[in-house]
Design a protein around this motif. Sequence first.
Motif, mmCIF file in Angstrom:
data_model
loop_
_atom_site.group_PDB
_atom_site.id
_atom_site.type_symbol
_atom_site.label_atom_id
_atom_site.label_comp_id
_atom_site.label_asym_id
_atom_site.label_seq_id
_atom_site.Cartn_x
_atom_site.Cartn_y
_atom_site.Cartn_z
ATOM 1 N N TRP A 179 0.823 -1.213 0.000
ATOM 2 C CA TRP A 179 0.000 0.000 0.000
ATOM 3 C C TRP A 179 0.854 1.259 0.000
ATOM 4 O O TRP A 179 0.502 2.253 -0.620
ATOM 5 N N LEU A 180 1.998 1.234 0.684
ATOM 6 C CA LEU A 180 2.885 2.399 0.690
ATOM 7 C C LEU A 180 3.544 2.588 -0.671
ATOM 8 O O LEU A 180 3.702 3.717 -1.148
ATOM 9 N N PHE A 181 3.893 1.474 -1.323
ATOM 10 C CA PHE A 181 4.432 1.521 -2.679
ATOM 11 C C PHE A 181 3.431 2.168 -3.634
ATOM 12 O O PHE A 181 3.768 3.073 -4.397
ATOM 13 N N VAL A 182 2.187 1.730 -3.566
ATOM 14 C CA VAL A 182 1.141 2.280 -4.433
ATOM 15 C C VAL A 182 0.883 3.744 -4.094
ATOM 16 O O VAL A 182 0.776 4.588 -4.988
ATOM 17 N N LEU A 183 0.816 4.058 -2.818
ATOM 18 C CA LEU A 183 0.554 5.430 -2.392
ATOM 19 C C LEU A 183 1.634 6.385 -2.898
ATOM 20 O O LEU A 183 1.327 7.412 -3.523
ATOM 21 N N LEU A 184 2.890 6.052 -2.648
ATOM 22 C CA LEU A 184 3.987 6.927 -3.082
ATOM 23 C C LEU A 184 4.048 7.046 -4.601
ATOM 24 O O LEU A 184 4.150 8.144 -5.155
ATOM 25 N N SER A 185 4.003 5.908 -5.281
ATOM 26 C CA SER A 185 4.100 5.924 -6.747
ATOM 27 C C SER A 185 2.940 6.683 -7.369
ATOM 28 O O SER A 185 3.133 7.500 -8.281
ATOM 29 N N ALA A 186 1.724 6.426 -6.885
ATOM 30 C CA ALA A 186 0.545 7.098 -7.443
ATOM 31 C C ALA A 186 0.577 8.598 -7.166
ATOM 32 O O ALA A 186 0.203 9.398 -8.026
ATOM 33 N N MET A 187 1.030 8.990 -5.973
ATOM 34 C CA MET A 187 1.117 10.427 -5.668
ATOM 35 C C MET A 187 2.125 11.118 -6.581
ATOM 36 O O MET A 187 1.835 12.192 -7.128
ATOM 37 N N ILE A 188 3.285 10.515 -6.774
ATOM 38 C CA ILE A 188 4.306 11.119 -7.631
ATOM 39 C C ILE A 188 3.804 11.179 -9.069
ATOM 40 O O ILE A 188 3.891 12.222 -9.733
ATOM 41 N N LEU A 189 3.281 10.073 -9.566
ATOM 42 C CA LEU A 189 2.762 10.067 -10.938
ATOM 43 C C LEU A 189 1.621 11.070 -11.101
ATOM 44 O O LEU A 189 1.557 11.787 -12.107
#
Length: 192
Positions: free
Chosen positions: A93-103
Motif C-alpha cells: 500500500w505504501l508503494f502504491v501510495l507513493l508511486s501514485a502520488m508522484i505520478l
Amino acid sequence: MRHDLWAPTLLRALVALVFAAVTVFWQQPSLEAGRWVMALFLVGTGLSAIFLQVRINRNETVDLGASRSIPQSYGVLYVLGGALTAVVATSNWLFVLLSAMILGLCGLTELVLGMRFRGQFPLGRDWTLCGVITVFAAMGMVLVETLGAKAELGVVGGAAILIGVTQLIAALSLRHDARVADSAASPPARGA
C-alpha cells in the motif's frame, strides 16, 4: 529550438519503453524488485525532464515565461519520488501510495503545462497527452492495488508504452525538423 528538444524527448521515450518492456514480460515480480524497477523509471523520467530544462535554459529563443522552470520542478519531484519509493516503500500500500502520488502530481503538472503551451511550443501537445496518460496511470495503480505488483506495474507499464511511443515520434519529428531547418539555412554548395 528543435535542436535542443529532440535529445531529452528521445531519452524520455527510451526510459519509458525499457520500463514498459520489463513490466510486460516480467511474469511474477516481487514487491521488492517491483519497487526498484518503479524507482528507476521515476528517476529516469525525472532526469529526462531535468535534461530538457537544461536544454531549454541554454536556448534564448524559448519563451515559456513564468513556466520556464516547470520541467525542472516535476523532474526533481520524479527523482525524489523514485528515491523515496526505493527506500521507504516497504509495503504494497505504501508503494502504491507513493508511486501514485508522484505520478499524479507530475502528470497534473505536465498536463497543465501542456494545455498552456499546446499551440505555441513544439512539445505542448505531447506534454498534454503524457500528462493525461500519467494521471490515468496513477489512478489505475490505486484501483488495482489489491491485485499485487504485477497488476500495479502492468498499469504503469501500459501507460509507459503510450508515453514511449508518443515521445519517440515527437523526438524523431523534432530531429527531422531540425535537419530540415539546418539544410534550409545553409547556403547551397557551388558546383565546379
